[in-house]
Design a protein around this motif. Structure first.
Motif, PDB file in Angstrom:
ATOM      1  N   MET A 258      51.779  19.093  22.470  1.00 19.14           N
ATOM      2  CA  MET A 258      52.186  19.451  23.828  1.00 19.14           C
ATOM      3  C   MET A 258      50.974  19.308  24.737  1.00 19.14           C
ATOM      4  O   MET A 258      49.957  19.934  24.512  1.00 19.14           O
ATOM      5  CB  MET A 258      52.671  20.903  23.828  1.00 19.14           C
ATOM      6  CG  MET A 258      53.501  21.294  25.006  1.00 19.14           C
ATOM      7  SD  MET A 258      54.044  23.025  24.822  1.00 19.14           S
ATOM      8  CE  MET A 258      55.284  22.874  23.542  1.00 19.14           C
ATOM      9  N   ASN A 259      51.062  18.406  25.742  1.00 15.22           N
ATOM     10  CA  ASN A 259      49.935  18.244  26.637  1.00 15.22           C
ATOM     11  C   ASN A 259      49.947  19.315  27.703  1.00 15.22           C
ATOM     12  O   ASN A 259      51.004  19.800  28.096  1.00 15.22           O
ATOM     13  CB  ASN A 259      49.988  16.877  27.315  1.00 15.22           C
ATOM     14  CG  ASN A 259      49.801  15.776  26.302  1.00 15.22           C
ATOM     15  OD1 ASN A 259      48.988  15.913  25.392  1.00 15.22           O
ATOM     16  ND2 ASN A 259      50.565  14.713  26.429  1.00 15.22           N
ATOM     17  N   ARG A 260      48.752  19.635  28.186  1.00 13.87           N
ATOM     18  CA  ARG A 260      48.683  20.591  29.283  1.00 13.87           C
ATOM     19  C   ARG A 260      49.142  19.867  30.535  1.00 13.87           C
ATOM     20  O   ARG A 260      48.524  18.896  30.952  1.00 13.87           O
ATOM     21  CB  ARG A 260      47.248  21.079  29.453  1.00 13.87           C
ATOM     22  CG  ARG A 260      47.088  22.094  30.547  1.00 13.87           C
ATOM     23  CD  ARG A 260      45.632  22.538  30.615  1.00 13.87           C
ATOM     24  NE  ARG A 260      45.462  23.557  31.610  1.00 13.87           N
ATOM     25  CZ  ARG A 260      45.346  23.311  32.903  1.00 13.87           C
ATOM     26  NH1 ARG A 260      45.393  22.084  33.348  1.00 13.87           N
ATOM     27  NH2 ARG A 260      45.180  24.307  33.749  1.00 13.87           N
ATOM     28  N   PRO A 261      50.269  20.298  31.163  1.00 12.03           N
ATOM     29  CA  PRO A 261      50.743  19.612  32.355  1.00 12.03           C
ATOM     30  C   PRO A 261      49.747  19.798  33.490  1.00 12.03           C
ATOM     31  O   PRO A 261      49.231  20.893  33.688  1.00 12.03           O
ATOM     32  CB  PRO A 261      52.074  20.316  32.665  1.00 12.03           C
ATOM     33  CG  PRO A 261      52.357  21.184  31.490  1.00 12.03           C
ATOM     34  CD  PRO A 261      51.068  21.458  30.815  1.00 12.03           C
ATOM     35  N   THR A 262      49.481  18.732  34.230  1.00 13.10           N
ATOM     36  CA  THR A 262      48.441  18.831  35.256  1.00 13.10           C
ATOM     37  C   THR A 262      49.024  18.873  36.666  1.00 13.10           C
ATOM     38  O   THR A 262      48.350  19.293  37.588  1.00 13.10           O
ATOM     39  CB  THR A 262      47.495  17.619  35.164  1.00 13.10           C
ATOM     40  OG1 THR A 262      48.291  16.451  35.117  1.00 13.10           O
ATOM     41  CG2 THR A 262      46.599  17.720  33.954  1.00 13.10           C
ATOM     42  N   GLU A 263      50.257  18.428  36.822  1.00 14.18           N
ATOM     43  CA  GLU A 263      50.788  18.365  38.187  1.00 14.18           C
ATOM     44  C   GLU A 263      51.036  19.767  38.736  1.00 14.18           C
ATOM     45  O   GLU A 263      51.365  20.686  37.985  1.00 14.18           O
ATOM     46  CB  GLU A 263      52.087  17.540  38.256  1.00 14.18           C
ATOM     47  CG  GLU A 263      53.309  18.238  37.697  1.00 14.18           C
ATOM     48  CD  GLU A 263      53.478  18.059  36.205  1.00 14.18           C
ATOM     49  OE1 GLU A 263      54.593  18.209  35.730  1.00 14.18           O
ATOM     50  OE2 GLU A 263      52.481  17.787  35.503  1.00 14.18           O
TER      51      GLU A 263
ATOM     52  N   ALA B 245      51.269  33.228  31.723  1.00 17.29           N
ATOM     53  CA  ALA B 245      50.746  31.901  32.064  1.00 17.29           C
ATOM     54  C   ALA B 245      51.729  31.201  32.982  1.00 17.29           C
ATOM     55  O   ALA B 245      52.940  31.323  32.826  1.00 17.29           O
ATOM     56  CB  ALA B 245      50.512  31.068  30.799  1.00 17.29           C
ATOM     57  N   GLY B 246      51.185  30.472  33.942  1.00 16.58           N
ATOM     58  CA  GLY B 246      51.995  29.644  34.827  1.00 16.58           C
ATOM     59  C   GLY B 246      51.423  28.245  34.819  1.00 16.58           C
ATOM     60  O   GLY B 246      50.199  28.078  34.832  1.00 16.58           O
ATOM     61  N   ARG B 247      52.283  27.267  34.799  1.00 14.10           N
ATOM     62  CA  ARG B 247      51.829  25.870  34.737  1.00 14.10           C
ATOM     63  C   ARG B 247      50.930  25.561  35.926  1.00 14.10           C
ATOM     64  O   ARG B 247      51.342  25.723  37.075  1.00 14.10           O
ATOM     65  CB  ARG B 247      53.057  24.961  34.753  1.00 14.10           C
ATOM     66  CG  ARG B 247      52.756  23.524  34.585  1.00 14.10           C
ATOM     67  CD  ARG B 247      54.007  22.813  34.189  1.00 14.10           C
ATOM     68  NE  ARG B 247      54.701  22.275  35.349  1.00 14.10           N
ATOM     69  CZ  ARG B 247      55.838  21.605  35.265  1.00 14.10           C
ATOM     70  NH1 ARG B 247      56.409  21.412  34.098  1.00 14.10           N
ATOM     71  NH2 ARG B 247      56.418  21.127  36.329  1.00 14.10           N
ATOM     72  N   GLY B 248      49.710  25.149  35.617  1.00 11.01           N
ATOM     73  CA  GLY B 248      48.751  24.836  36.670  1.00 11.01           C
ATOM     74  C   GLY B 248      48.106  26.063  37.299  1.00 11.01           C
ATOM     75  O   GLY B 248      47.262  25.937  38.180  1.00 11.01           O
ATOM     76  N   LEU B 249      48.492  27.246  36.851  1.00 10.47           N
ATOM     77  CA  LEU B 249      47.975  28.481  37.468  1.00 10.47           C
ATOM     78  C   LEU B 249      46.966  29.198  36.591  1.00 10.47           C
ATOM     79  O   LEU B 249      46.211  30.040  37.073  1.00 10.47           O
ATOM     80  CB  LEU B 249      49.128  29.453  37.758  1.00 10.47           C
ATOM     81  CG  LEU B 249      50.225  28.974  38.703  1.00 10.47           C
ATOM     82  CD1 LEU B 249      51.315  30.024  38.830  1.00 10.47           C
ATOM     83  CD2 LEU B 249      49.634  28.676  40.078  1.00 10.47           C
TER      84      LEU B 249
ATOM     85  N   ALA C 228      57.784  29.103  23.142  1.00  5.45           N
ATOM     86  CA  ALA C 228      57.691  28.593  24.517  1.00  5.45           C
ATOM     87  C   ALA C 228      56.658  29.330  25.373  1.00  5.45           C
ATOM     88  O   ALA C 228      55.797  28.683  25.984  1.00  5.45           O
ATOM     89  CB  ALA C 228      59.066  28.640  25.177  1.00  5.45           C
ATOM     90  N   ALA C 229      56.729  30.649  25.421  1.00 10.79           N
ATOM     91  CA  ALA C 229      55.820  31.389  26.314  1.00 10.79           C
ATOM     92  C   ALA C 229      54.386  31.351  25.787  1.00 10.79           C
ATOM     93  O   ALA C 229      53.437  31.070  26.533  1.00 10.79           O
ATOM     94  CB  ALA C 229      56.289  32.835  26.458  1.00 10.79           C
ATOM     95  N   GLY C 230      54.218  31.602  24.496  1.00 15.20           N
ATOM     96  CA  GLY C 230      52.874  31.624  23.915  1.00 15.20           C
ATOM     97  C   GLY C 230      52.195  30.267  23.990  1.00 15.20           C
ATOM     98  O   GLY C 230      50.967  30.182  24.167  1.00 15.20           O
ATOM     99  N   ALA C 231      52.978  29.202  23.872  1.00 17.29           N
ATOM    100  CA  ALA C 231      52.397  27.850  23.959  1.00 17.29           C
ATOM    101  C   ALA C 231      51.757  27.647  25.323  1.00 17.29           C
ATOM    102  O   ALA C 231      50.663  27.080  25.435  1.00 17.29           O
ATOM    103  CB  ALA C 231      53.471  26.793  23.708  1.00 17.29           C
ATOM    104  N   LEU C 232      52.421  28.126  26.376  1.00 20.44           N
ATOM    105  CA  LEU C 232      51.850  27.934  27.714  1.00 20.44           C
ATOM    106  C   LEU C 232      50.565  28.755  27.879  1.00 20.44           C
ATOM    107  O   LEU C 232      49.629  28.316  28.547  1.00 20.44           O
ATOM    108  CB  LEU C 232      52.880  28.296  28.800  1.00 20.44           C
ATOM    109  CG  LEU C 232      52.468  27.896  30.216  1.00 20.44           C
ATOM    110  CD1 LEU C 232      52.209  26.389  30.333  1.00 20.44           C
ATOM    111  CD2 LEU C 232      53.501  28.328  31.243  1.00 20.44           C
ATOM    112  N   VAL C 233      50.519  29.915  27.250  1.00 15.38           N
ATOM    113  CA  VAL C 233      49.280  30.712  27.292  1.00 15.38           C
ATOM    114  C   VAL C 233      48.129  29.901  26.685  1.00 15.38           C
ATOM    115  O   VAL C 233      47.032  29.818  27.244  1.00 15.38           O
ATOM    116  CB  VAL C 233      49.469  32.069  26.570  1.00 15.38           C
ATOM    117  CG1 VAL C 233      48.141  32.803  26.413  1.00 15.38           C
ATOM    118  CG2 VAL C 233      50.484  32.936  27.324  1.00 15.38           C
TER     119      VAL C 233
END
Ligand code: IPD
Length: 290
Positions: A1-6, A145-149, A237-242
């Motif tokens: 899973m790549n870290r989304p950059t947008e 965690a928030g995408r890009g945040l 899902a949630a932990g992955a974004l962390v």
């Protein structure tokens, strides 16, 4: 899973994150209060040791009701009540109590995990988390965690709010490695054989009993790296974004997407080292290594 950059502005990520936190905290209060009142097994799922309590179901019912009111166009995928597709392209992915066995035994490592993802969460590699919260009421900890945040750990007892990030550069030979085991005996036998082969090559193993918290621990540096076979989207899902927002990687074995077959999470170089060993051990199979 790549870290989304947008930037995630099209979906209002701060609002989604705030909603995820509100809902996770409300469900967390419900289950913590219910735990104090006593809890028993309601039913079992994949094996006699894969338990569901009435509070797993009550927690998911509450989360579903709140999300249906606040975000009627979104889909939802929950551990206890399954998948309902939505029309917005966003799906809430919910584990109403992750670490149910800990919860049943009165151990504090359990959490409510609430994420919202873009794409199809039922297919590994076809979804990206947008916002995620892992709320552990008995530990007094909440990971967000928030995408890009970015990603944070809120420690309610210490009154601290720590932004997560940074790779300490630990090699696998000195790494504290978290993992978990499935509920079926055949899979456990294979997972046990993999751990036995791994143990002499690392600092030590931790098995906390809640995959969402294991992922957050890997993001927060409370362990160095995490791997597990058998994760469902609601565990992940949630932990992955962390992990991603803390600057780490989340992947399957040998570059495959993270998911049921295998999930590895932590700093990139360490994940790469662990991946090489797990591939050599055939860790994404339920056949025992010799
Ligand atoms: C389980 C826990 C456990 C992990 C299992 C999961 P549940 O979730 O996260 O740590 O090893 O793979 O299924 O059943 O407690 O929601």
């Amino acid at each position: 899973m790549n870290r989304p950059t947008e930037p995630a502005t099209p979906f209002g990520t701060p609002d989604l994150l705030a909603l995820a936190e509100t809902v996770a905290r409300e469900a967390g209060a419900l289950v913590a209060e219910g735990r104090r009142a006593g809890v028993g097994v309601s039913t079992t799922k994949t094996s006699p040791v894969d338990v569901v309590t009435a509070l797993d179901m009550a927690s998911e019912e509450l989360i579903r009701a709140r999300l249906a009111t606040a975000r009627p166009q979104d889909g939802i995928l929950g551990e206890e009540y399954g998948h309902e597709a939505g029309a917005s392209g966003l799906t809430w992915v919910v584990d109403p109590i992750d670490g149910t066995v800990n919860f049943l035994y009165g151990l504090p490592a359990y959490a409510v995990s609430v994420a919202v993802v873009e794409g199809d969460p039922t297919v590994p590699g076809r979804w990206t988390p947008v916002a995620g919260v892992v709320h552990a009421p008995a530990l007094g900890r909440t990971y967000l965690a928030g995408r890009g945040l970015g990603a944070w750990c809120l420690d309610e007892r210490a009154g601290t709010r720590e932004r997560l990030g940074g790779d300490r550069g630990v090699p696998l030979s000195s790494a504290l490695v978290a993992t978990g085991f499935g509920y079926r005996a055949e899979r456990r036998a294979a997972q046990g054989a993999v751990v036995a082969a791994l143990l002499p090559r690392i600092r030590d193993i931790r098995r906390a009993g809640a995959a969402s918290l294991d992922l957050c621990a890997a993001g927060a540096g409370e362990v160095d790296v995490y791997y597990e076979r058998g994760l469902n989207p609601w565990d992940l899902a949630a932990g992955a974004l962390v992990v991603l927002e803390a600057g780490g990687v989340v992947t399957g074995l040998a570059g495959k997407p993270a998911g049921e077959a295998m999930t590895l999470a932590g700093p990139g170089p360490l994940v790469a080292e662990l991946d090489e060993i797990l591939v050599s051990l055939g860790a994404d199979s339920d056949t025992r290594v010799s």
